[in-house]
Design a protein around this motif. Sequence first.
Motif, PDB file in Angstrom:
ATOM      1  N   ASP A 162       0.831  -1.205   0.000  1.00  0.00           N
ATOM      2  CA  ASP A 162       0.000   0.000   0.000  1.00  0.00           C
ATOM      3  C   ASP A 162       0.866   1.256   0.000  1.00  0.00           C
ATOM      4  N   LEU A 163       1.884   1.277   0.856  1.00  0.00           N
ATOM      5  CA  LEU A 163       2.758   2.450   0.928  1.00  0.00           C
ATOM      6  C   LEU A 163       3.584   2.623  -0.347  1.00  0.00           C
ATOM      7  N   LEU A 164       3.964   1.506  -0.958  1.00  0.00           N
ATOM      8  CA  LEU A 164       4.698   1.593  -2.222  1.00  0.00           C
ATOM      9  C   LEU A 164       3.818   2.224  -3.306  1.00  0.00           C
ATOM     10  N   ILE A 165       2.548   1.843  -3.336  1.00  0.00           N
ATOM     11  CA  ILE A 165       1.613   2.434  -4.296  1.00  0.00           C
ATOM     12  C   ILE A 165       1.463   3.931  -4.034  1.00  0.00           C
ATOM     13  N   ASN A 166       1.389   4.312  -2.769  1.00  0.00           N
ATOM     14  CA  ASN A 166       1.276   5.738  -2.427  1.00  0.00           C
ATOM     15  C   ASN A 166       2.507   6.518  -2.870  1.00  0.00           C
ATOM     16  N   GLU A 167       3.678   5.890  -2.774  1.00  0.00           N
ATOM     17  CA  GLU A 167       4.903   6.543  -3.245  1.00  0.00           C
ATOM     18  C   GLU A 167       4.810   6.823  -4.745  1.00  0.00           C
ATOM     19  N   LEU A 168       4.258   5.878  -5.477  1.00  0.00           N
ATOM     20  CA  LEU A 168       4.115   6.061  -6.929  1.00  0.00           C
ATOM     21  C   LEU A 168       3.108   7.164  -7.245  1.00  0.00           C
ATOM     22  N   TRP A 169       1.981   7.196  -6.522  1.00  0.00           N
ATOM     23  CA  TRP A 169       1.010   8.280  -6.731  1.00  0.00           C
ATOM     24  C   TRP A 169       1.665   9.632  -6.468  1.00  0.00           C
ATOM     25  N   ALA A 170       2.406   9.713  -5.370  1.00  0.00           N
ATOM     26  CA  ALA A 170       3.044  10.976  -5.001  1.00  0.00           C
ATOM     27  C   ALA A 170       4.083  11.406  -6.033  1.00  0.00           C
ATOM     28  N   ALA A 171       4.669  10.439  -6.731  1.00  0.00           N
ATOM     29  CA  ALA A 171       5.693  10.748  -7.735  1.00  0.00           C
ATOM     30  C   ALA A 171       5.088  11.120  -9.085  1.00  0.00           C
ATOM     31  N   GLY A 172       3.761  11.094  -9.178  1.00  0.00           N
ATOM     32  CA  GLY A 172       3.114  11.524 -10.418  1.00  0.00           C
ATOM     33  C   GLY A 172       2.578  10.415 -11.292  1.00  0.00           C
ATOM     34  N   ALA A 173       2.435   9.216 -10.743  1.00  0.00           N
ATOM     35  CA  ALA A 173       1.861   8.125 -11.535  1.00  0.00           C
ATOM     36  C   ALA A 173       0.428   8.475 -11.929  1.00  0.00           C
TER      37      ALA A 173
END
Length: 230
Positions: free
Chosen positions: A123-134
Amino acid sequence: MVEIRSWQVGIAIVSMMLGLILVFQLRTEWRISTTLPTRQVNELAKIYGSQKMQLEKYKQENEYLHKQLKDYDRDQEIVRLRMATGLVPLRGQGIFITLTNYDKKLDNYEDPNFYIVHYYQLDLLINELWAAGAEAIAVNKNRIINTSGFSCAGTTLLVDAKRLAPPYEISAIGNPANLKKAITLPGGYVEQEILAFNLKFSMETVDRIEIPAYKGAISYEYARAVKERK
């Protein structure tokens, strides 16, 4: 008896001819003066009618083009909304991540829970991707949307009540350089929460990624749309 001379006859004939010519000329001028304006009015009326028809044609074409433009804008807005909600498949460049459990044989004193992927890590890995502009993300070909949630059932991970089994393959569409930079940030989440536990992690940039549409149900029980005020 009055004698009529030949020259008098000639004068009379000439006078009569002049009179006829004068009458004819007056009648012609009268006809011109009465018919010319009418002819001009008729011609102007024809021109006006033609221009009016042309104007009506232009108005209809203009209305048609405006309708086409509105339909195009509405269609484009619908496409953007469907893209944002995950209801259409997408493709584009991005990164591909593989995350799985540590496969080393553990000693008796080692806790196996430290060497498996937990739902909160994913879940946190997915949030990192969202925050990076995915712009779009899928895990094991399951589209992740804003209402998606991760959980676990024993050692099995769930996303939107669907079971996930390792390896966990994460596809993310977005700027590859920005996504990769965020994931490989020194001291960042991946380094401290994934690599530190020897979980198997790999990442590659991809020129073309295809992400499927979200197949679950989207429902709002309490939220209601509000009409925009002009």
